[in-house]
Design a protein around this motif. Structure first.
Motif, PDB file in Angstrom:
ATOM      1  N   LEU A 131       0.898  -1.031   0.210  1.00 23.38           N
ATOM      2  CA  LEU A 131      -0.091   0.069  -0.031  1.00 23.38           C
ATOM      3  C   LEU A 131       0.908   1.153   0.000  1.00 23.38           C
ATOM      4  N   VAL A 132       0.401   2.183  -0.909  1.00 22.03           N
ATOM      5  CA  VAL A 132       1.141   3.568  -0.763  1.00 22.03           C
ATOM      6  C   VAL A 132       0.218   4.606  -0.444  1.00 22.03           C
ATOM      7  N   VAL A 133       0.562   5.377   0.273  1.00 22.62           N
ATOM      8  CA  VAL A 133      -0.485   6.732   0.669  1.00 22.62           C
ATOM      9  C   VAL A 133       0.281   7.864   0.508  1.00 22.62           C
ATOM     10  N   VAL A 134      -0.142   8.896  -0.341  1.00 19.04           N
ATOM     11  CA  VAL A 134       0.439  10.150  -0.648  1.00 19.04           C
ATOM     12  C   VAL A 134      -0.714  11.046   0.068  1.00 19.04           C
ATOM     13  N   THR A 135      -0.065  12.105   0.978  1.00 21.74           N
ATOM     14  CA  THR A 135      -0.640  13.207   1.580  1.00 21.74           C
ATOM     15  C   THR A 135      -0.939  14.249   0.550  1.00 21.74           C
ATOM     16  N   HIS A 136      -0.165  14.733  -0.383  1.00 24.33           N
ATOM     17  CA  HIS A 136      -0.574  15.857  -1.326  1.00 24.33           C
ATOM     18  C   HIS A 136       0.289  15.890  -2.330  1.00 24.33           C
ATOM     19  N   GLY A 137       0.048  16.628  -3.537  1.00 22.39           N
ATOM     20  CA  GLY A 137       0.696  16.630  -4.785  1.00 22.39           C
ATOM     21  C   GLY A 137       2.236  17.185  -4.884  1.00 22.39           C
ATOM     22  N   HIS A 158      -2.303  23.183   4.025  1.00 17.79           N
ATOM     23  CA  HIS A 158      -1.074  23.161   3.103  1.00 17.79           C
ATOM     24  C   HIS A 158      -1.388  23.373   1.697  1.00 17.79           C
ATOM     25  N   SER A 159      -0.751  23.405   0.765  1.00 14.16           N
ATOM     26  CA  SER A 159      -1.015  23.601  -0.664  1.00 14.16           C
ATOM     27  C   SER A 159      -0.810  22.166  -1.378  1.00 14.16           C
ATOM     28  N   SER A 160      -1.241  22.167  -2.784  1.00 11.69           N
ATOM     29  CA  SER A 160      -1.100  20.711  -3.171  1.00 11.69           C
ATOM     30  C   SER A 160      -1.225  21.242  -4.659  1.00 11.69           C
ATOM     31  N   SER A 161       0.120  21.035  -5.287  1.00  8.19           N
ATOM     32  CA  SER A 161       0.222  21.435  -6.763  1.00  8.19           C
ATOM     33  C   SER A 161       1.474  20.706  -7.287  1.00  8.19           C
ATOM     34  N   THR A 162       1.658  20.892  -8.713  1.00 13.33           N
ATOM     35  CA  THR A 162       2.807  20.404  -9.287  1.00 13.33           C
ATOM     36  C   THR A 162       3.019  21.474 -10.642  1.00 13.33           C
ATOM     37  N   GLY A 196      -5.779  19.228  -5.973  1.00 13.10           N
ATOM     38  CA  GLY A 196      -6.595  19.058  -4.867  1.00 13.10           C
ATOM     39  C   GLY A 196      -6.258  19.512  -3.471  1.00 13.10           C
ATOM     40  N   GLU A 197      -6.526  19.091  -2.468  1.00 13.20           N
ATOM     41  CA  GLU A 197      -6.293  19.642  -1.262  1.00 13.20           C
ATOM     42  C   GLU A 197      -5.467  18.522  -0.399  1.00 13.20           C
ATOM     43  N   SER A 198      -4.196  19.386   0.535  1.00 14.82           N
ATOM     44  CA  SER A 198      -3.337  18.636   1.278  1.00 14.82           C
ATOM     45  C   SER A 198      -4.077  17.783   2.246  1.00 14.82           C
ATOM     46  N   CYS A 199      -3.776  16.626   2.645  1.00 15.36           N
ATOM     47  CA  CYS A 199      -4.306  15.825   3.740  1.00 15.36           C
ATOM     48  C   CYS A 199      -3.391  15.212   4.650  1.00 15.36           C
TER      49      CYS A 199
END
Length: 234
Positions: A47-53, A115-119, A129-132
């Motif tokens: 399993l992989v979990v990513v909190t933001h982008g 926080h922010s979430s972008s690339t 999307g939104e940071s988690c």
């Protein structure tokens, strides 16, 4: 078999459950100057979990997901973007805040984070999307809260009320996230008896340290500060 947590430098962690499930959280391995060489190529992953982008959190999520055909969980907009980079589309892996899905012996819940979430793509900023944050509740082990990149905010008290985490992984580096002073208040709000610092020591701009956090923590809270590549039992 005990649940173990291995810090891979920056905000990247490997969690191994008592049942044998291996979870990577924010697997920034390639290009991470703090990640030990021996940890750059995972042996396995369930399993992989990513909190933001941001790149320093998405990291190797796509390549790991492809290599091991394992779920890659992220907030819905980010997960859709990842599916355009080689992961299969799967709404079961595209959660939003407050949503929970079970993957083997791990119940995975996304929480709020500030926080922010972008690339950057072709010179343009792309919204992801939104940071988690994420709470991992293990069937035969502790509940672990990864705050993700965030400042302190009052609703961290809801993480305590809803999930009562045994371990809180909190960023302390400052500049892009909260520093030690805010992290100490976050520890108070979350109420976990053990705190693991993250998102520090990778780059000079991240000035927060475990030594600065330790005297600020609420009485009785244990600080589990380990070196990149080191594993601790939870």
């Amino acid at each position: 078999m005990a649940t173990t947590l291995t810090w891979l430098g920056h905000a990247a962690f490997r969690l191994d459950t008592a049942g044998g499930t291996r979870v990577y959280v924010d697997p920034f391995l390639t290009g991470n100057p703090s990640c030990p060489d021996r940890e750059r190529e995972p042996e396995r992953c369930d399993l992989v979990v990513v909190t933001h982008g941001h790149d320093d959190h998405v990291g190797d999520a796509v390549s790991i997901g492809q290599r091991f055909s394992c779920p890659v969980v992220a907030q819905v907009e980010l997960r859709g973007w990842l599916s355009g980079r080689g992961l299969p589309e799967d709404m079961g892996q595209a959660l939003n805040k407050g949503g929970t899905e079970r993957f083997g012996d791990v119940r995975t819940t996304l929480t709020d984070a500030n926080h922010s979430s972008s690339t950057d793509e072709n010179g343009a900023r792309v919204y992801l999307g939104e940071s988690c944050g994420v709470v991992l509740r293990l069937d035969d082990g502790p509940t672990v809260y990864f705050a993700g990149d965030t400042n302190v905010f009052g609703d961290m008290a809801l993480v305590k009320r809803l999930y009562a985490p045994d371990v809180a992984v909190l960023p302390i580096g400052d500049h892009f996230t909260m520093g030690p002073e805010e992290a100490a208040v976050a520890a108070e709000l979350v109420g976990a008896p053990r705190v693991v610092p993250s998102h520090y020591g990778t780059f000079p701009i991240l000035t927060g340290t475990p030594e600065a956090l330790r005297p600020l923590l609420p009485e009785g809270v244990e600080l589990l500060a380990h070196s990149p590549g080191e594993t601790v039992s939870l």
